[in-house]
Structure formats: C-alpha cells, structure tokens
Scaffold this motif. Structure first.
Motif, PDB file in Angstrom:
ATOM      1  N   MET A  65      -6.895  -0.009   7.003  1.00 36.08           N
ATOM      2  CA  MET A  65      -5.449   0.070   6.783  1.00 36.08           C
ATOM      3  C   MET A  65      -5.059   0.639   5.423  1.00 36.08           C
ATOM      4  O   MET A  65      -3.892   0.775   5.132  1.00 36.08           O
ATOM      5  N   ILE A  66      -6.047   0.915   4.599  1.00 37.46           N
ATOM      6  CA  ILE A  66      -5.718   1.268   3.216  1.00 37.46           C
ATOM      7  C   ILE A  66      -5.657   2.779   3.030  1.00 37.46           C
ATOM      8  O   ILE A  66      -6.561   3.488   3.457  1.00 37.46           O
ATOM      9  N   PRO A  67      -4.578   3.265   2.428  1.00 37.13           N
ATOM     10  CA  PRO A  67      -4.493   4.712   2.197  1.00 37.13           C
ATOM     11  C   PRO A  67      -5.569   5.158   1.207  1.00 37.13           C
ATOM     12  O   PRO A  67      -5.779   4.524   0.176  1.00 37.13           O
TER      13      PRO A  67
ATOM     14  N   LEU B 234       2.959  -0.251  -0.884  1.00 37.64           N
ATOM     15  CA  LEU B 234       2.659   0.403   0.390  1.00 37.64           C
ATOM     16  C   LEU B 234       1.705  -0.438   1.235  1.00 37.64           C
ATOM     17  O   LEU B 234       1.882  -0.576   2.450  1.00 37.64           O
ATOM     18  N   LEU B 235       0.712  -1.019   0.572  1.00 38.93           N
ATOM     19  CA  LEU B 235      -0.253  -1.855   1.286  1.00 38.93           C
ATOM     20  C   LEU B 235       0.442  -3.013   1.984  1.00 38.93           C
ATOM     21  O   LEU B 235       0.179  -3.313   3.151  1.00 38.93           O
TER      22      LEU B 235
ATOM     23  N   ILE C  16       2.338  -1.704   5.012  1.00 41.21           N
ATOM     24  CA  ILE C  16       1.468  -1.402   6.158  1.00 41.21           C
ATOM     25  C   ILE C  16       0.992  -2.699   6.814  1.00 41.21           C
ATOM     26  O   ILE C  16       1.007  -2.821   8.047  1.00 41.21           O
ATOM     27  N   ALA C  17       0.600  -3.658   5.995  1.00 44.69           N
ATOM     28  CA  ALA C  17       0.113  -4.917   6.551  1.00 44.69           C
ATOM     29  C   ALA C  17       1.210  -5.592   7.382  1.00 44.69           C
ATOM     30  O   ALA C  17       0.956  -6.068   8.494  1.00 44.69           O
TER      31      ALA C  17
END
Lengths: 281, 455, 297
Positions: A124-126, C275-276, C279-280
């Motif tokens: 999930m990490i960019p 951002l993380l 997304i989570a």
C-alpha cells in the motif's frame, strides 16, 4: 413464435454489428496517440507548428529528426542497459518471490504472521517515500551510477511474494506429501515438485516486473548520471528539445518500438501472464 | 551495517540455492538459519559478497572509472563543444574526462543527494541560485591556492560580479565559465505585415509596448510577445531593473517587490500581459521560442544560451532579427539580466589535482576563446565574446555582447528557488486575471521576507 | 517434531532474502521518513532538528502550506474518483464484448493493451502534443480551442483521460480472464428463461466476477491515489509554469516538490505520512464495504 425468434436473431445480429463498431472506434482511439507520434516524427518543425492549414501527413517524410535524436543519444547503449535492467530485475524478483511465496503458503515457521504482514503492508505504500533513504544506502555502498544502483529497489518484491503465495495455495497438498514420503527434504520438494507447478505465475511476475522496470522514471534519474535506461533518458530529452516536438516524437518512437516488437512476439504470454496474476490475487 | 545487510541478502540466496542441489533423501545440513538473519552468513558474507558484486555489475556498465574526471552539467546542447575542449585537455595531460548531462530539474536533486553522501561529480557546474548552500556546507573545494599558482588563469579578466558570486569569505569556489545576457528577437515578416517599424537601439519599453499591441491580432492567434509568469530572468526582471527597481535587496534579506519602481515595472508588465500576450494557458503549454518559431508571437526575449538550439531550428533561420533590449524613458536605463555559471570542484574528490587542472583549463583564455568560437556560449573571459558573435552567419548577435555593458546580476539568495518558484505560482493568478496585481505584490513581499528570514 | 523444526528452518531460509530485502528497502526507509516528519532537516540532509508536531501543525493550520496540501488531497481523490470507475466500466464492457464470439479478438486485445508498454515519458510527450491548445491534433481536427492541460477547470479531466487510456487494457485483460471462468451453461439456462443479454449481465456475470472487480478496484484506487508520473511529466514541465498545476497536483507530487525542489525533507515526509493514512483509510473502507457486494462462492 417464429417471428419472435426471427426478431431475436435480427436484434442480435444488429447487436453484433454495434459491438464491432464500438470495438473499432475504441481501437482507433487507443491508436491515435501512436499514429500521431509516428506522423509527427517525420515532420519538419515548421510543419508541426503550422495551423493554417493544419498538417496531418508530412509533405516529404524526412528522417532528420531520427538522425538528430540518435546523434544526441546513444540508443544502442540505452537499449542494452534497459534489457540488462529488465533481465536482472526479473531474475531477482522471480527467484526471491518463488522462495518466499512457497514458505508463506505452505510452511509453518516462527513469526510467519508478522513477516507476512510486512509483505502486505508494503503493497500500500507509494514507492516515492523510499527514494531518499534508498538513495542514501546506495550512496553509502559507493554504488551510485552503477548497474547495481538501477537494480537496487527491485531486488525483492512484496507484490511478487504475494502473487506466488496465492499460486501455491491453489495447489493440492497430496503432491508434497507423496514427495516427503519418498524422502525428499523440504528444499527438494520445493525445487522438484512445487516450483515447476507455479511456472505460469512466475511468467506472470516476470512480465509485471519487466513492465514496471521499463516504466520506472524517477529512481534512475536520481541515482545515475551516465547509466540510464530508456525511459529515464527519454525524460531527460524533454528538456533538451523543448522547442522541437518532431524530435521529441522521434525519440519516443525509437524508445517505444523495441518494446512493441517484444510485446507483439510475446503478446500471448503477456496476456496470459497478467490474467494468471490477476486470477490468483 | 547497511552494507552487511545487503551482502546478507545475496549470501542468503546463495546459501539457499546450495541446499537445494543435494539429491532427495540427503539430510538437512547444518542449522545456521535457526536464529534468523544474524547467524546465517556471518562467515559467508565476506566470501559471498565479492563474486555477487561481479554478477551485479558487469564491466561494460562500470562508469565511475578510476582515473577519469567525472564532470556534471545540465545543458546537453553544450556537451559537444565542451567535450572538444575536454578532449584537448586529455591530449595534453593524458587524463580522460567524461561529461554527463542531467537535465536542470533533476540536476539539483541529483547534486543535493550526492552532496549529502559526499559523492559529488569531480567537477560540476554551479549556478547563482545554489552556490551559497554548497559553499556554506563545505561541499566545494577552495581554489585559492590553485589560482595563485596558475599561469593559465587570470581572475581579473572575468567580470567582478561573477567572480564574487562564487566567492565566500575571500575563498574562491568556482571559476566563471560563461556569461549570458538577454536580447530581443523579432520576426521581420510579421513586423512588415503589420506595418510596424522593427526595433531599434532607441526603443523605450513604451515603444516596445505599442509595437507589441499593434502586432497583436488575438482572433487570428497572433500576439506581440509572450512572457509566462516563470519567464523572470528572460522576461519581466529585465523591466524591473531597467525601471530602477529590484527583486531582492543587496543584503539579500528583503524583497524588492514593495519598491515603487519595481511596482511600476510590474504594472507595465501587467499591461503587456493583458494587451499583447497570449492567454496564460497557451504560454504554459508552449515555450515562447516555440510560439515565436511558429509565427504566433512577433517578439521574444531570449537568453544567449538558446543560440545552439536556435541554430538547429529552421523556423529561426529566415526573417529573424536580434536587437537590444529597450530602455526606460523615465530612468534612461537599460538592463539585461546577466548570469554566469561557474566550474566547481568537489571538496572530497580523490582526483583533486586533476580536477583543479581541468577547471583551470576551462578557465584559461585559450579555452574560453574556443568555447566562444564554437558557439557553446559567450565566454566569461573579457574580450573573447567577439569571437562568439562570429560563431554563426544566421543572425547578427552583436546586441548580446553590447548588452554586457548593461548587465545586472541575476538576483539570488542562499535558497533562491524557494521564493523564486513561489513568486511564479503567485503571479500565475495575476496573469490569469484571477488576482489583483497590487494585492499579490503585497503577498509576495510577505512570503519572500519570511523565506529569506528562514534561510 | 523433527519436521516442524525443519519446516521452521526452511521457512526462514526461504523468506529471508525477501524479508531482509523488504526491511532494508522498504520498512526502514518508511520508518525513517516518518521519523523525518518530526524534524526540520538541514542542508543536504545533515543535522536533523527535532520539531515535534510542527510540520503537522502547519499541515492543519492552513496558510499557504495547509491550503496547498488540502487542495492536493482533493485533487488526488477527485482524480481517483474519475479514473478508477470509468476505466473499470469501460474495461468491463470491452471485456464482455471480447468474451463473445468475436473475430479478431486477439488483435483487439493487443491494441487495447498497447498503452501499458509505453514509457511514461513517451506517454506524457505524445499527450502533451495531442492536447496542445495551439498546435494539437485534437483542437485542430475538431476546430475547437480547449486548453486541455492548462485550464484549471479541465486539466484534471484530461489527466484522467490519459490515465484511463493507459490502464483500460490492463483492467480488461483481468476481467476477460475472470469472465472465461464463468460457466457457459449459466447463460444457456438464462437464455431459455428468456433473459435478455443485459439482464444476464447484471444477474449472472456481475455477481460471478465481483471478486475480480473488487480486486481491480482496490489496486487501482491505491495506484490512483499515488498518481505522480503524468503530473510530473506533463504539468510540471516547462519553465513558464502551468496555471492548472494548483488544481491538478497530487499528494505525491507535492511531496516531490517539498522534498526535492524546496529541499524541505521534513515537510515532504509529513505529506507522505498524510498520504499513507489516506490510503489505509480508503482501503479499510473498501474492505468493509465489500461484504455488501462481493460474492465469493
């Protein structure tokens, strides 16, 4: 009764024609950027910025743009670096993921849940967030501007591990049990029995890895100065020929053609590989 | 530590594969892996790492060759010419030189990262926007001793402003490479078609404005000129200094956007934007030189470094003239923003002698002259730029050299990019017509002073 | 007992390269980035000064930084909402078409997938050229003057078009694979009952391939929220600046600007952490929501 069937048939025939028309329109739309890229690459600068009348087909197809671009970029070297990078990344990814995937699917070992969580979270990490620390590591290893630097972020793959794990999970258990009764150790069960059965997924992972290695942009530009793969070198060209679209397009054509050829040759594997990968996840 | 981890990966892979080569029925071998990462390879690491390295980097791809001076630049148009000069150096000294180009945007990212780990190119280009940070942090080599001992270098032959730019506390960290000014290009055909007289040396900015308006025919996609908000050095900054204003004060701690003359210059620029320039969308999508080449704009102001690119662009070859930048009627001043790059040497290069010899070579009169003659750029060395004018018959480039007399150093501070790019963003809204000029200028002053205070 | 021990050993041996690699390449960098978000990082990454929650406060306090980041978050989410559903719907329709008796299926498949194998730099170049207001093919062929990539109200849609163009083929192949697993006799039975093709699609096809739709949605949403390449190559290029940039720049692009252009690594790291979390959250919501519509058999 008869008329109804006839209607259905008629409407389904009409439907099929409609389907073809839609598919053709979509295909054409998908291809327009490629066509325009090729057409522009053969134009003069004047033709490319002429609006009245607008030029679609170049008056005389000239190769100057290709010549100029080849003069300023060593394409043979770029192709070489790109192929080496793709091959290296594919080998590293398939090797590590095939091993780890098997362990996560079939072996019970200490800390498995925690370790698997590490794999999943990573999905999930960019990737941009890794760049600075990764850069610092390559640097402290004294490996900037080397082939190793290009390879570095792709030495292992969380995605591939996950993919291969799913593939092993789909295999029946009795195969391994038979081999163990024959006296094989786990390593041999893996190597001689299980690994050959997930070949399709390995191919899938290989294709994914190849595509993403080819498309990588920011990392090579930051970590390497002279040793660049195609995609990154192309980006650096954009600054140089900012005033010259035909040359940019010529460079884009030269960068794209080898990949298209490879794709056309192996397209069946591409499609099946991706389909397998998707089906397994 | 990190190094160990990497080789551990490689070693572990090798160990794993060794295990698998035995025949079925063999036993499990030793239990090195029981306790996890630490124990697997304590011994194997050293043995396994070297062969693994060989696998990772075939010799063909080895580029950081020992004994070669690595040179980092950002303009690929200049590479062929500079390589010729470097080749002469190699002939003379036997030391090979490899010039690599990283485009401007990535160049500073690359250099920043490289500097952080002490891995700068041996020799590199420096720019006024960035030099101070590199000098402050001891990233560059002090060239004083080399200069003092040199027969080839004559620092007094370079413009004093440029020499100072690459100087900190009396220590010289860069040798001027080139100098560039901004001049006015015009499309003769378009002037004739509109019945407007072509630019002369006596033009005031007001004449420039009137001509630009007269040339504009927006309905047919024709405009007088074009400056995007980001066209500062090549655009409106020239107006600011011509009008007697400034972008940043001499002490580099305060914004000049509240200076009345700067404001007057910005008002003038805004009139141009409104009445004689393409919409900001078109400016954003096309470099003004593309618009000029396509006949969409009749005038453009371009830096001397663009000449190699224009030489290869047939759209510039016919009906194009080069002129002086206009003067301001009020102050009677003419200004052309000048900047010059510097050649610097990494502080920790292991080829210090060789690298300094190369920089000395680039700065020598003969090689400065060659750089000018080849048309790479105008050279920083006094007097040799006449040779640069003759590098092409396509245009009379004399205005560029004459404008050296009106040169104003490109404004800079320790961390120029932070405020420079933010100004571009803020002015974008003025250009687009969604923000008021004076309010924006007030905001720029606040932002810029804040940024300068935090440098 | 011996087997368990040996499984333990082999298990570790097999996962070791991957785990060490992930820790070195990903986990450590991630932790370091999070750690940096609490610092003001000095020149050249030297000299970290602990600033506590300062960076986060700037994020939530508004001002230029806060406004920019929230706008970027809105851009990113809006882009994802445009690109993902449209690319999925179009890809699904194409997959259903190609799943029927179609001549030239292979050719269509090859064409639709073609954009995936083009380098992002080339994609950016050619679309910038197609979309060019003055000289672009699209405007000149249709006789319009739309600033596709520089009008703040339009540019995000244009980027979504590029994104959809790039990814349709990929999604379609995944759907096609899943469609081929749907047993033919389901359709035959439905046909006999007189269900129209459209009805069949909604009552048979859609439920049966819903796990694949879910998978594609989750992965594409994550990819959409991480959009960077096209913004970097299209919006960020050129010296003039782009008026549409504030309304198109994504969170990853903002990170790039802070970390690499302004060299404010601390703020850059803060943006990434933000951002993380985003997304989570989005992924977690999808995981919960799937129970309502995904049918596993």
């Amino acid at each position: 009764m008869k008329t109804k069937a006839g209607n259905v048939e008629k409407s389904s025939k009409l439907g099929r024609i409609l389907v073809y028309i839609i598919l053709l329109i979509v295909s054409f739309t998908m291809l327009v950027p490629f066509l325009w890229m090729v057409l522009t690459a053969f134009m003069t600068q004047t033709e490319s910025t002429q609006v009245n009348p607008f030029v679609i087909i170049p008056a005389n197809w000239q190769l100057n743009n290709f010549r100029d671009v080849i003069d300023s970029m060593n394409f043979m070297r770029l192709y070489g670096v790109t192929v080496a990078l793709i091959v290296g990344r594919v080998i590293a990814a398939v090797l590590t993921a095939t091993l780890a995937g098997y362990a996560f699917a079939r072996l019970e070992f200490f800390g498995k849940k925690v370790l698997f969580t590490i794999v999943v979270v990573q999905l999930m990490i960019p990737s941009q967030i890794f760049i600075i620390p990764q850069f610092q590591m390559v640097q402290s290893l004294g490996q900037l501007d080397t082939f190793f630097a290009l390879m570095f972020p792709g030495l292992v793959t969380a995605f591939g591990t996950f993919l291969l794990r799913q593939a092993y999970l789909g295999l029946p258990r009795d195969l391994e049990e038979a081999a163990i009764l024959d006296g094989c150790n786990i390593g041999q069960v893996f190597l001689f029995v299980m690994a050959p059965l997930v070949k399709a997924s390995m191919v899938a992972l290989g294709i994914f890895t190849a595509i993403f290695a080819y498309r990588e942009l920011l990392w090579p530009l930051i970590v390497n100065r002279t040793l660049l793969p195609l995609s990154a070198a192309l980006a650096s060209l954009q600054g140089q020929f900012v005033t010259h679209f035909p040359r940019l397009m010529a460079a884009a054509v030269l960068a794209t053609i080898p990949m298209i050829i490879i794709y056309l040759i192996f397209q069946k594997h591409f499609v099946e590989g991706i389909a397998t990968a998707g089906g397994k996840l | 530590m990190k190094k160990k981890l990497i080789s551990t990966i490689i070693a572990a892979t090798l160990v794993a594969s060794t295990f698998l080569l035995g025949a079925c029925g063999g036993n499990d071998g030793d239990t090195a892996a029981d306790t996890g990462n630490e124990t697997v390879t304590e011994d194997e690491t050293d043995d396994a790492a070297p062969p693994a390295d060989d696998v990772e980097e075939p010799d063909d791809f080895e580029t950081g060759t020992v004994g070669t001076i690595n040179v980092g630049i950002w303009d690929s148009n200049q590479r062929p010419g500079l390589q010729q000069i470097a080749d002469l150096f190699t002939e003379e000294t036997g030391i090979p030189v490899e010039i690599s180009v990283v485009p401007w945007g990535e160049y500073w990212t690359m250099l920043e990262a490289a500097a952080a780990g002490g891995d700068l190119p041996d020799v590199m280009w420096m720019h006024s926007n960035e030099i101070q940070r590199y000098m402050d942090n001891g990233m560059l080599m002090n060239l004083n001793d080399m200069i003092a001992a040199s027969d080839l270098l004559d620092m007094s032959a370079f413009p004093a402003g440029l020499v100072e730019l690459y100087q900190d506390n009396g220590n010289q960290y860069g040798i001027p490479k080139d100098i560039d000014t901004i001049a006015l290009w015009y499309n003769i055909e378009m002037f004739d078609a509109a019945g407007v007289d072509t630019p002369t040396e006596d033009w005031t900015w007001e004449d420039f404005y009137e001509a630009a308006v007269a040339l504009t025919d927006a309905d047919n996609g024709i405009w007088g000129t074009s400056w995007a908000p980001g066209d500062n050095q090549v655009g409106y900054w020239n107006v600011i200094y011509s009008f007697g204003g400034y972008v940043i004060n001499d002490a580099q701690d305060a914004s000049g956007f509240d200076n009345p003359e700067t404001i007057r210059a910005m008002e003038f620029t805004e009139r141009l934007v409104r009445n004689a320039m393409p919409p900001v969308e078109i400016q954003a999508e096309n470099e003004k030189s593309v618009l000029f080449g396509a006949g969409s704009i009749a005038m453009t102001t371009e830096g001397a470094w663009m000449i190699p690119a224009f030489k290869e662009n047939e759209a510039f070859h016919e009906n194009v003239g080069v002129a002086m930048l206009p003067v301001d009627a009020v102050t009677g001043r003419r200004a052309s923003i000048e900047n010059g790059l510097g050649w610097s040497v990494a502080a920790n290069t292991d080829m210090a002698e060789e690298a300094m010899a190369l920089v000395e070579w680039f700065g020598s009169e003969a090689m400065q002259r060659m750089q000018a003659e080849l048309g790479v750029t105008m050279a920083a060395f006094e007097g040799v730029s006449d040779d640069w004018v003759n590098n092409t018959d396509l245009w009379d480039l004399t205005p560029y050299v004459e404008l050296l007399d009106y040169a104003v150093q490109r404004p800079y501070s320790r961390n120029t990019t932070v405020w420079e790019f933010t100004i571009n963003d803020m002015l974008m809204e003025v250009w687009a017509g969604t923000a008021d000029l004076h309010e924006t200028l007030d905001a720029i002053v606040v932002m810029m002073n804040d940024a300068l205070a935090n440098e | 007992m011996a087997r368990r021990k040996s499984a333990n050993l082999w298990g570790w041996l097999f996962v070791l390269p991957t785990i060490i690699g992930l820790i070195v390449l990903n986990i450590y960098p991630m932790i370091r980035t999070i750690w940096q978000s609490f610092h003001r990082v000095g020149d050249f990454g030297l000299g970290n000064e602990f600033v506590g929650m300062d960076n986060y406060e700037r994020l939530f306090a508004g001002g230029i930084f806060g406004a920019e980041i929230w706008q970027a978050a809105a851009n990113t989410i809006f882009y994802t909402l445009l690109e993902v559903p449209l690319s999925i719907v179009i890809a699904l329709i194409l997959a259903v078409f190609l799943n029927g008796k179609i001549r030239g299926r292979t050719t269509f498949r090859v064409i639709f997938f073609l954009p995936m194998i083009v380098a992002p730099a080339a994609v950016a170049m050619v679309w910038r050229w197609l979309f060019n207001t003055e000289f672009g093919l699209i405007n000149n062929v249709f006789g319009i003057r739309v600033s596709w990539l520089s009008n703040p109200n339009i540019a995000l849609f244009s980027l979504a078009i590029i994104g959809i163009w790039s990814v349709i083929g990929y999604n379609m192949i995944l759907f096609l694979a899943s469609l081929q697993d749907v047993p033919r006799d389901y359709y035959e039975a439905a046909s006999i009952d007189g269900a129209s093709p459209i009805r069949q699609f909604f009552s048979i096809t859609l439920p049966l391939i819903s796990p694949m739709i879910f998978f594609v949605t989750v992965t594409r949403v994550i990819a959409g929220l991480q959009i960077f390449d096209s913004i970097f190559m299209i919006m960020g290029m050129g010296t003039g600046g782009n008026p549409a940039l504030p309304r198109t720049q994504s969170l990853v692009y903002i990170f790039y600007r802070y970390a690499f252009i302004n060299r404010n690594w601390g703020m850059g790291a803060t943006v990434v952490v933000f951002l993380l979390v985003l997304i989570a959250l989005v992924t977690a919501v999808q995981m919960i929501a799937q129970k309502k519509w995904v049918h596993y058999n």
